[in-house]
Design a protein around this motif. Structure first.
Motif, short mmCIF file in Angstrom:
data_model
loop_
_atom_site.label_atom_id
_atom_site.label_comp_id
_atom_site.label_asym_id
_atom_site.label_seq_id
_atom_site.Cartn_x
_atom_site.Cartn_y
_atom_site.Cartn_z
N THR A 192 -5.80 6.28 -5.97
CA THR A 192 -6.49 7.54 -6.23
C THR A 192 -6.08 8.61 -5.22
N ALA A 223 -9.99 2.95 -12.27
CA ALA A 223 -11.08 1.98 -12.38
C ALA A 223 -11.07 1.30 -13.75
N LEU A 254 -7.68 0.70 -5.34
CA LEU A 254 -8.18 1.88 -6.06
C LEU A 254 -8.18 3.11 -5.16
N LEU A 255 -8.56 2.93 -3.90
CA LEU A 255 -8.58 4.04 -2.96
C LEU A 255 -7.17 4.59 -2.72
N TYR A 285 0.82 -1.21 0.00
CA TYR A 285 0.00 0.00 0.00
C TYR A 285 0.86 1.27 0.00
N ALA A 289 -9.72 8.70 -10.36
CA ALA A 289 -10.40 7.46 -9.96
C ALA A 289 -10.93 6.72 -11.18
N PRO A 319 -7.69 -6.34 -1.75
CA PRO A 319 -9.03 -5.95 -2.19
C PRO A 319 -8.96 -4.85 -3.24
N LEU A 320 -9.74 -5.01 -4.27
CA LEU A 320 -9.76 -4.03 -5.36
C LEU A 320 -10.06 -2.64 -4.84
N TRP A 321 -11.07 -2.52 -3.99
CA TRP A 321 -11.45 -1.20 -3.48
C TRP A 321 -10.30 -0.52 -2.75
N ALA A 322 -9.51 -1.29 -2.00
CA ALA A 322 -8.39 -0.71 -1.24
C ALA A 322 -7.30 -0.22 -2.18
#
Length: 145
Positions: free
Chosen positions: A48, A135, A44-45, A7, A131, A39-42
């Motif tokens: 971004t 995505a 991307l967050l 990360y 974002a 996790p994809l959301w993590a």
């Protein structure tokens, strides 16, 4: 780049890529996506957030850069700065939707600062652009489209 160190690596690459440094956050994001461990959301967050904060640094530089316009060491010629300002004045804040693009995106965020674009509008439009790019990249990487 396994574990929690992934990360910060993604954040730093995304942050640096949004400044005028020649970094590639897309390669880091794709590599992490392909591991299937995060996790994809993590992802991307983090990407971004890093990229938008890097663009914010450009905006801040743009807000203060004109004070040094007449200095010999100033990195942009007065003509080029006037051209960039004229372009932004012509196309306006919505041109920030192109802030995700290579070559023109980073200078565009700097010019937005020079042109005194309001911060909340800047952050909103740039966040949508950045974002959206990540995505689409994730969707292509994971063969969703």
């Amino acid at each position: 780049m396994l574990g929690l160190s992934a990360y910060p690596a993604l954040f730093l690459s995304a942050f640096g890529a949004a400044t005028l440094l020649p970094l590639q956050s897309e390669a880091v994001l794709v590599a992490l996506l392909l591991t299937g461990q995060y996790p994809l959301w993590a992802l991307l967050l983090v990407a971004t957030l890093g990229n938008v904060l890097g663009s914010w640094v450009n905006w801040l530089l743009g807000r203060s850069i004109e004070h040094y316009r007449e200095r010999r060491w100033f990195p942009v010629s007065p003509v080029r700065l006037q051209q960039a300002q004229a372009w932004y004045a012509r196309y306006g804040r919505w041109s920030l939707l192109l802030s995700w693009m290579p070559v023109i995106g980073d200078p565009l965020t700097l010019v937005a600062g020079v042109m005194r674009e309001r911060l909340w509008i800047f952050l909103l439009i740039v966040t949508l652009a950045k974002a959206g790019r990540y995505a689409v990249l994730a969707a292509l990487t994971l063969a969703w489209i």
